[in-house]
Write a protein that holds these residues in place. Structure first.
Motif, PDB file in Angstrom:
ATOM      1  N   GLY A 155       0.778  -1.219   0.000  1.00 19.96           N
ATOM      2  CA  GLY A 155       0.000   0.000   0.000  1.00 19.96           C
ATOM      3  C   GLY A 155       0.814   1.276   0.000  1.00 19.96           C
ATOM      4  O   GLY A 155       2.027   1.291   0.253  1.00 19.96           O
ATOM      5  N   ALA A 156       0.104   2.380  -0.285  1.00 17.79           N
ATOM      6  CA  ALA A 156       0.745   3.687  -0.461  1.00 17.79           C
ATOM      7  C   ALA A 156       1.489   4.158   0.777  1.00 17.79           C
ATOM      8  O   ALA A 156       2.636   4.602   0.697  1.00 17.79           O
ATOM      9  N   GLN A 157       0.839   4.069   1.938  1.00 18.08           N
ATOM     10  CA  GLN A 157       1.446   4.594   3.161  1.00 18.08           C
ATOM     11  C   GLN A 157       2.694   3.809   3.555  1.00 18.08           C
ATOM     12  O   GLN A 157       3.726   4.400   3.908  1.00 18.08           O
ATOM     13  N   ALA A 158       2.617   2.495   3.513  1.00 15.58           N
ATOM     14  CA  ALA A 158       3.779   1.671   3.869  1.00 15.58           C
ATOM     15  C   ALA A 158       4.939   1.934   2.916  1.00 15.58           C
ATOM     16  O   ALA A 158       6.099   2.005   3.338  1.00 15.58           O
ATOM     17  N   ALA A 159       4.644   2.112   1.630  1.00 15.63           N
ATOM     18  CA  ALA A 159       5.700   2.384   0.653  1.00 15.63           C
ATOM     19  C   ALA A 159       6.323   3.758   0.885  1.00 15.63           C
ATOM     20  O   ALA A 159       7.553   3.912   0.852  1.00 15.63           O
ATOM     21  N   ALA A 160       5.482   4.763   1.137  1.00  9.24           N
ATOM     22  CA  ALA A 160       6.002   6.113   1.375  1.00  9.24           C
ATOM     23  C   ALA A 160       6.887   6.154   2.606  1.00  9.24           C
ATOM     24  O   ALA A 160       7.963   6.780   2.606  1.00  9.24           O
ATOM     25  N   ARG A 161       6.485   5.480   3.670  1.00 13.15           N
ATOM     26  CA  ARG A 161       7.271   5.439   4.907  1.00 13.15           C
ATOM     27  C   ARG A 161       8.564   4.641   4.713  1.00 13.15           C
ATOM     28  O   ARG A 161       9.632   5.038   5.186  1.00 13.15           O
ATOM     29  N   SER A 162       8.463   3.508   4.054  1.00 13.07           N
ATOM     30  CA  SER A 162       9.623   2.618   3.913  1.00 13.07           C
ATOM     31  C   SER A 162      10.701   3.214   3.010  1.00 13.07           C
ATOM     32  O   SER A 162      11.889   3.083   3.286  1.00 13.07           O
ATOM     33  N   TYR A 163      10.302   3.874   1.908  1.00 16.75           N
ATOM     34  CA  TYR A 163      11.265   4.330   0.910  1.00 16.75           C
ATOM     35  C   TYR A 163      11.703   5.786   1.094  1.00 16.75           C
ATOM     36  O   TYR A 163      12.857   6.128   0.833  1.00 16.75           O
ATOM     37  N   TRP A 164      10.773   6.658   1.526  1.00 18.74           N
ATOM     38  CA  TRP A 164      11.097   8.086   1.552  1.00 18.74           C
ATOM     39  C   TRP A 164      10.833   8.750   2.905  1.00 18.74           C
ATOM     40  O   TRP A 164      10.952   9.972   3.024  1.00 18.74           O
ATOM     41  N   ARG A 165      10.444   7.956   3.905  1.00 22.46           N
ATOM     42  CA  ARG A 165      10.229   8.464   5.260  1.00 22.46           C
ATOM     43  C   ARG A 165       9.252   9.648   5.277  1.00 22.46           C
ATOM     44  O   ARG A 165       9.484  10.663   5.934  1.00 22.46           O
ATOM     45  N   LYS A 166       8.197   9.512   4.518  1.00 20.40           N
ATOM     46  CA  LYS A 166       7.194  10.572   4.462  1.00 20.40           C
ATOM     47  C   LYS A 166       5.805   9.959   4.430  1.00 20.40           C
ATOM     48  O   LYS A 166       5.645   8.741   4.279  1.00 20.40           O
ATOM     49  N   ASP A 167       4.793  10.802   4.567  1.00 20.92           N
ATOM     50  CA  ASP A 167       3.412  10.349   4.505  1.00 20.92           C
ATOM     51  C   ASP A 167       2.995  10.173   3.045  1.00 20.92           C
ATOM     52  O   ASP A 167       3.533  10.857   2.153  1.00 20.92           O
ATOM     53  N   ALA A 168       2.031   9.289   2.820  1.00 25.90           N
ATOM     54  CA  ALA A 168       1.571   9.027   1.455  1.00 25.90           C
ATOM     55  C   ALA A 168       0.981  10.273   0.799  1.00 25.90           C
ATOM     56  O   ALA A 168       0.990  10.394  -0.432  1.00 25.90           O
ATOM     57  N   SER A 169       0.489  11.208   1.594  1.00 27.85           N
ATOM     58  CA  SER A 169      -0.094  12.439   1.041  1.00 27.85           C
ATOM     59  C   SER A 169       0.962  13.335   0.402  1.00 27.85           C
ATOM     60  O   SER A 169       0.627  14.215  -0.400  1.00 27.85           O
ATOM     61  N   ARG A 170       2.249  13.118   0.738  1.00 32.15           N
ATOM     62  CA  ARG A 170       3.330  13.988   0.259  1.00 32.15           C
ATOM     63  C   ARG A 170       4.142  13.355  -0.866  1.00 32.15           C
ATOM     64  O   ARG A 170       5.180  13.889  -1.251  1.00 32.15           O
ATOM     65  N   LEU A 171       3.689  12.250  -1.390  1.00 33.01           N
ATOM     66  CA  LEU A 171       4.403  11.610  -2.497  1.00 33.01           C
ATOM     67  C   LEU A 171       4.366  12.502  -3.735  1.00 33.01           C
ATOM     68  O   LEU A 171       3.330  13.068  -4.089  1.00 33.01           O
ATOM     69  N   THR A 172       5.499  12.640  -4.411  1.00 36.36           N
ATOM     70  CA  THR A 172       5.572  13.453  -5.623  1.00 36.36           C
ATOM     71  C   THR A 172       5.113  12.626  -6.831  1.00 36.36           C
ATOM     72  O   THR A 172       5.065  11.388  -6.771  1.00 36.36           O
ATOM     73  N   PRO A 173       4.797  13.286  -7.945  1.00 35.47           N
ATOM     74  CA  PRO A 173       4.438  12.537  -9.158  1.00 35.47           C
ATOM     75  C   PRO A 173       5.523  11.554  -9.589  1.00 35.47           C
ATOM     76  O   PRO A 173       5.224  10.436 -10.011  1.00 35.47           O
TER      77      PRO A 173
END
Length: 270
Positions: free
Chosen positions: A203-221
């Protein structure tokens, strides 16, 4: 004189009753066997209907990955899974998933038959080319829709060998249920939360945290395009450290995101 006749009649009735007992048992088993498909149909429909409104606490794929880790002796393994509603993640991620995997998502009813025909033609060419060169076949193209992928991730298994065709049949059934009982936005929301973006990362949140240490809402394009680019082989490719294949595919996905309307695409879904 009548007593012996009565006794004989009673014995005959007992013999008849004894002989008919296996027949009754057989009929009961047949009734149960006939009822099983109906029970499965009703139970699976209820299962899908509930998940239209209730966020799944886990999926079949997550459970199977946990059991796989335990079987390998890795008792400390814990899948990363943290639900986020569609409005709580970057809108670029669901758009990237559609651009990468299922550009006809808004218009089909679970199965994209044109994509299936194109994939079959492409794969036949790749197989013929590999046979002429005496090399293994590389990167066959799939045609599973986001609805099919959601059904498989939630309820089924990868399915290799003899169980593959059983899984395919169940996948068709669950896909039809999902399309009938869920709106398109719910399908995309669930898929963005249950897709595997790395080994044990769902999922989005786990990926955002695992790879970029950020929330899924802050993922860039660009980050969303990379996540979509590792599908459907997230254990082979890395979104955090992309090689030439993932980088090139991510660039193409970003162009396709713009072609389907960018984040405004989500407003077209029911």
């Amino acid at each position: 004189m009548r007593a012996p006749a009565a006794i004989h009649k009673l014995k005959g009735n007992r013999l008849t009753a004894t002989a008919s007992e296996p027949v009754r048992r057989k009929r009961r088993w047949l009734r149960w066997l006939l009822a099983l498909p109906l029970l499965f149909a009703a139970g699976s429909a209820l299962q899908v209907l509930v998940l239209r409104f209730v966020d799944p606490p886990f999926t079949a794929f997550i459970a199977l990955r946990q059991f796989e880790a335990w079987g390998e002796g890795d008792f400390g393994f814990r899948p990363a899974y943290d639900w986020r509603d569609l409005g709580q993640m970057s809108p670029n991620l669901p758009v990237a998933l559609v651009a990468a995997e299922d550009q006809n998502f808004a218009s089909h009813h679970g199965f994209d038959f044109k994509a299936i025909e194109k994939a079959q033609a492409h794969n036949e060419r790749m197989i013929e080319r590999a046979e002429r060169r005496g090399q293994p076949v590389k990167r066959l193209r799939g045609a599973s829709t986001i609805s099919q992928q959601t059904a498989k991730n939630l309820f089924l298994w990868q399915g290799r060998g003899p169980t593959r065709w059983l899984r395919k049949g169940l996948e068709v059934w669950y896909t039809a249920l999902i399309e009938a009982l869920w709106p398109k936005r719910r399908i995309l929301e669930v898929y963005a939360n249950v897709a595997e973006f790395g080994d044990g990362i769902y999922g989005a949140q786990a990926a955002a945290r695992s790879y970029w240490r950020k929330d899924a809402s802050r993922l860039t394009p660009a980050e969303c395009a990379r996540l979509a680019a590792v599908l459907p082989a997230p254990r082979r490719y890395s979104a955090a450290r992309p090689g030439p294949y993932v980088s090139g595919r991510a660039n193409r996905i970003q162009r396709q995101m713009q072609q389907i309307g960018g984040t405004a695409y989500l407003a077209t879904l029911d």
